[in-house]
Design an enzyme around this catalytic site. Structure first.
Site, mmCIF file in Angstrom:
data_model
loop_
_atom_site.group_PDB
_atom_site.id
_atom_site.type_symbol
_atom_site.label_atom_id
_atom_site.label_comp_id
_atom_site.label_asym_id
_atom_site.label_seq_id
_atom_site.Cartn_x
_atom_site.Cartn_y
_atom_site.Cartn_z
ATOM 1 N N ASP A 30 18.355 3.675 45.874
ATOM 2 C CA ASP A 30 18.572 5.113 45.756
ATOM 3 C C ASP A 30 20.027 5.411 46.089
ATOM 4 O O ASP A 30 20.625 4.738 46.926
ATOM 5 C CB ASP A 30 17.640 5.885 46.712
ATOM 6 C CG ASP A 30 17.381 7.292 46.225
ATOM 7 O OD1 ASP A 30 16.227 7.597 45.873
ATOM 8 O OD2 ASP A 30 18.342 8.094 46.180
ATOM 9 N N THR A 122 8.330 10.451 34.247
ATOM 10 C CA THR A 122 7.669 11.163 33.151
ATOM 11 C C THR A 122 8.747 11.692 32.212
ATOM 12 O O THR A 122 9.546 12.547 32.599
ATOM 13 C CB THR A 122 6.817 12.305 33.713
ATOM 14 O OG1 THR A 122 5.852 11.724 34.575
ATOM 15 C CG2 THR A 122 6.131 13.087 32.609
ATOM 16 N N GLU A 156 -0.524 12.812 44.076
ATOM 17 C CA GLU A 156 -0.038 12.965 45.444
ATOM 18 C C GLU A 156 -1.244 13.066 46.367
ATOM 19 O O GLU A 156 -2.256 13.670 46.016
ATOM 20 C CB GLU A 156 0.820 14.226 45.577
ATOM 21 C CG GLU A 156 2.134 14.102 44.854
ATOM 22 C CD GLU A 156 3.050 15.287 45.098
ATOM 23 O OE1 GLU A 156 2.879 16.001 46.091
ATOM 24 O OE2 GLU A 156 3.947 15.480 44.271
ATOM 25 N N PHE A 253 -11.934 17.673 37.779
ATOM 26 C CA PHE A 253 -10.968 18.736 37.445
ATOM 27 C C PHE A 253 -11.640 19.975 36.874
ATOM 28 O O PHE A 253 -11.141 20.624 35.961
ATOM 29 C CB PHE A 253 -9.850 18.195 36.534
ATOM 30 C CG PHE A 253 -8.807 17.489 37.349
ATOM 31 C CD1 PHE A 253 -9.133 16.328 38.015
ATOM 32 C CD2 PHE A 253 -7.535 18.006 37.503
ATOM 33 C CE1 PHE A 253 -8.204 15.687 38.840
ATOM 34 C CE2 PHE A 253 -6.604 17.367 38.320
ATOM 35 C CZ PHE A 253 -6.942 16.198 38.985
ATOM 36 N N CYS A 264 3.982 18.162 39.009
ATOM 37 C CA CYS A 264 3.708 17.540 37.706
ATOM 38 C C CYS A 264 3.152 18.505 36.664
ATOM 39 O O CYS A 264 3.772 18.701 35.614
ATOM 40 C CB CYS A 264 2.755 16.375 37.884
ATOM 41 S SG CYS A 264 3.347 15.201 39.101
HETATM 42 C C1 UGA Z 1 -1.232 14.980 38.706
HETATM 43 C C2 UGA Z 1 -2.238 14.070 37.969
HETATM 44 O O1 UGA Z 1 -3.551 14.278 38.491
HETATM 45 C C3 UGA Z 1 -1.845 12.600 38.131
HETATM 46 O O2 UGA Z 1 -2.723 11.790 37.369
HETATM 47 C C4 UGA Z 1 -0.417 12.422 37.616
HETATM 48 O O3 UGA Z 1 0.033 11.087 37.770
HETATM 49 C C5 UGA Z 1 0.503 13.325 38.398
HETATM 50 O O4 UGA Z 1 0.078 14.696 38.216
HETATM 51 C C6 UGA Z 1 1.909 13.114 37.880
HETATM 52 O O5 UGA Z 1 2.164 13.408 36.705
HETATM 53 O O6 UGA Z 1 2.729 12.533 38.587
HETATM 54 P P1 UGA Z 1 -0.880 15.745 41.264
HETATM 55 O O7 UGA Z 1 0.099 16.735 40.728
HETATM 56 O O8 UGA Z 1 -0.487 14.887 42.417
HETATM 57 O O9 UGA Z 1 -1.335 14.711 40.099
HETATM 58 O O10 UGA Z 1 -2.154 16.559 41.729
HETATM 59 P P2 UGA Z 1 -3.632 16.834 41.192
HETATM 60 O O11 UGA Z 1 -4.583 16.254 42.155
HETATM 61 O O12 UGA Z 1 -3.784 16.470 39.798
HETATM 62 O O13 UGA Z 1 -3.690 18.424 41.348
HETATM 63 C C7 UGA Z 1 -2.818 19.274 40.611
HETATM 64 C C8 UGA Z 1 -3.157 20.730 40.849
HETATM 65 O O14 UGA Z 1 -4.381 21.068 40.210
HETATM 66 C C9 UGA Z 1 -3.337 21.134 42.314
HETATM 67 O O15 UGA Z 1 -2.707 22.382 42.513
HETATM 68 C C10 UGA Z 1 -4.828 21.236 42.496
HETATM 69 O O16 UGA Z 1 -5.215 22.152 43.500
HETATM 70 C C11 UGA Z 1 -5.238 21.750 41.116
HETATM 71 N N1 UGA Z 1 -6.637 21.436 40.777
HETATM 72 C C12 UGA Z 1 -7.027 20.151 40.574
HETATM 73 C C13 UGA Z 1 -7.554 22.477 40.636
HETATM 74 O O17 UGA Z 1 -7.207 23.673 40.815
HETATM 75 N N2 UGA Z 1 -8.833 22.173 40.278
HETATM 76 C C14 UGA Z 1 -9.244 20.899 40.065
HETATM 77 O O18 UGA Z 1 -10.430 20.707 39.719
HETATM 78 C C15 UGA Z 1 -8.320 19.865 40.221
#
Ligand code: UGA
Length: 451
Positions: A30, A122, A156, A253, A264
């Site tokens: 880094d 990405t 995350e 989801f 993301c």
């Molecule tokens: C997301 C993807 O899930 C990963 O597969 C991907 O690698 C990552 O983006 C990325 O591109 O790096 P992340 O952003 O860490 O992961 O979090 P998620 O667990 O996917 O949640 C994203 C958002 O959706 C959060 O605000 C969460 O509260 C919301 N969410 C998730 C809902 O409101 N309802 C759900 O059923 C699931």
């Protein structure tokens, strides 16, 4: 096998550390000296369960190294992963590739012998070809370099486990030799029979955006269905369960809530719509998702104001959770960062708690009173709002919270409590897409209670 990971952000640090766990010699590079100094001391710049111990283990084993100097590690590497940031450009929301391009040029100037350069960040479709062109222009004459796209799907808060047990690994390249190197890198996953999708760079790049956009669409879809449930007395949790049991839809989801946030989904959905416009293949569904999610977060503040009788002027509102989801200190595009300022604008005083994200959130918020104990948000409060479903909020002594409040109002944006129980405790309880939104509202609307 030797790998270099360029960029020690979320993806770079987790991937590099997990590759070391696979038994590979990994150097994480880094440009930010302070970050590398801290990493060398075992200080992890992000909150990610399990990561600190894993980094310590791999450093101790001599397989994980940190440096600001790209030269040595690239010369000896079999593969160099580019995991630098691709923030949205302020002007148009398109992913800004300046760090990816700069890394490609630097790597090209240093690489010797045969090296695979892998884009793990990405990046929009076409980036691997751009990286190929930059490398062809800047590489040493006798160096042979192939380029691969290898997107990451980790979440995350669950990153280590997601990396170690992925649903699939995607490798995008035209070169059999490069594909063989990456298959070797991921060999430990064969034990779990992880599917490998070997395809072209363009397809691989689109897979990443399509996956995130589809998940964001699923969340936005269930959020709108939740609105319909509220308007009709139906229960979104039952709807989600029943449609999720259809294998073609799947149960994940489908949790309705205050809208998606994070580093993301907001960035990637926007970037996909930009690419669609650019290539004259408009992504109208995703465009609608972006718009609906933005409105969703605003509507959540309006919901709190409505629960407080139409005005929060002079009221004390307690907020539980500001991270965009549990198990992270990340607040990028977190619903709380939209909701809290709107409540303040409407005249409320906000008292907030988050187990990990207070410091990050405080950089973006003004005039919030932070408390170290979640119960303290309720002291003399006119309403308590649950924005993030941290585990420690799931088992709170709600009777104690009710006792401490000036007015017993609870807005549960993650549906972690049972409406009946909350009403028994005397709360005016508002949740998402469930029939017991408010006994009074139901009487007025003449809707039947669904058990
Ligand atoms: C997301 C993807 O899930 C990963 O597969 C991907 O690698 C990552 O983006 C990325 O591109 O790096 P992340 O952003 O860490 O992961 O979090 P998620 O667990 O996917 O949640 C994203 C958002 O959706 C959060 O605000 C969460 O509260 C919301 N969410 C998730 C809902 O409101 N309802 C759900 O059923 C699931």
């Amino acid at each position: 096998m030797r790998l270099t990971m360029v960029g020690t952000g979320y993806v770079g640090l987790v991937s590099g550390t997990c590759f070391a766990e696979f038994g590979i010699d990994v150097t994480c590079v880094d440009k930010i000296e302070d970050k590398i100094t801290r990493l060398k001391k075992g200080e992890i710049p992000i909150f990610e369960p399990g990561l600190e111990d894993l980094v310590a283990k791999q450093v101790k084993a001599g397989r994980l190294h940190f440096t600001t100097d790209l030269a040595d590690s690239v010369k000896n590497a079999d593969a160099v992963f580019i995991a630098v940031g691709t923030p949205p450009r302020e002007s148009d929301g398109h992913a800004d590739l300046k760090y990816v391009h700069a890394a490609a040029k630097e790597i090209a100037e240093l690489a010797e012998g045969y090296t695979v350069v892998v884009t793990k960040s990405t990046v929009p479709v076409g980036t691997a070809r751009e990286v190929e062109a930059i490398i062809a222009k800047h590489k040493k004459p006798d160096a042979i370099i192939d380029v691969c796209s290898n997107p990451e799907f980790l979440r995350e808060g669950a990153a280590v486990n997601d990396f170690m047990r992925p649903d699939r690994v995607v490798i995008g390249t035209d070169s059999d030799r490069a594909a063989a190197v990456l298959k070797e890198v991921y060999r430990p996953l064969y034990i779990n029979e992880t599917p490998m999708v070997i395809t072209t760079p363009e397809t691989s790049e689109i897979i990443k955006y399509a996956a995130n956009a589809f998940l964001a669409t699923k969340i936005t879809f269930i959020n709108e269905i939740a609105n319909l449930c509220e308007a009709s007395g139906a229960n979104v949790q039952h709807v989600a369960k029943a449609i999720g049991l259809d294998g073609r839809i799947g149960s994940k989801f489908l949790h309705a809530g205050p809208g998606y946030g994070g580093s993301c989904f907001p960035k990637d959905t926007l970037a996909l719509t930009q690419t669609g416009q650019l290539l004259n293949a408009p992504q109208t569904i995703v465009e609608a998702v972006v718009e609906a999610n933005k409105n969703r977060q605003i509507q959540m503040a309006e919901r709190v104001i409505a629960a407080c009788g139409g005005s929060v002027k002079g009221m004390k509102i307690g907020v539980l959770g500001v991270a965009f989801k549990p198990n992270t200190d990340d607040v990028r595009d977190a619903p709380a960062l939209t909701i809290i300022p709107l409540l303040q604008e409407a005249g409320a005083h906000v008292i907030a708690h988050d187990p990990e994200a207070q410091e990050e959130a405080d950089k973006h918020l003004k005039n919030v009173t932070w408390v170290e104990n979640p119960y303290d948000v309720s002291s003399d409060a006119d309403a308590v709002v649950i924005v993030t479903e941290w585990n420690e909020y799931r088992g709170l002594n709600m009777a104690k919270i009710a006792d401490q409040m000036k007015v017993k109002r609870l807005v549960d944006m993650r549906n972690i409590y049972k409406p009946d129980l909350m009403r028994e405790l005397g709360f005016h309880y508002v949740s998402i897409g469930r029939p017991d939104v408010d006994a009074q509202d139901q009487t007025q609307g003449g809707l039947k209670k669904v058990s």
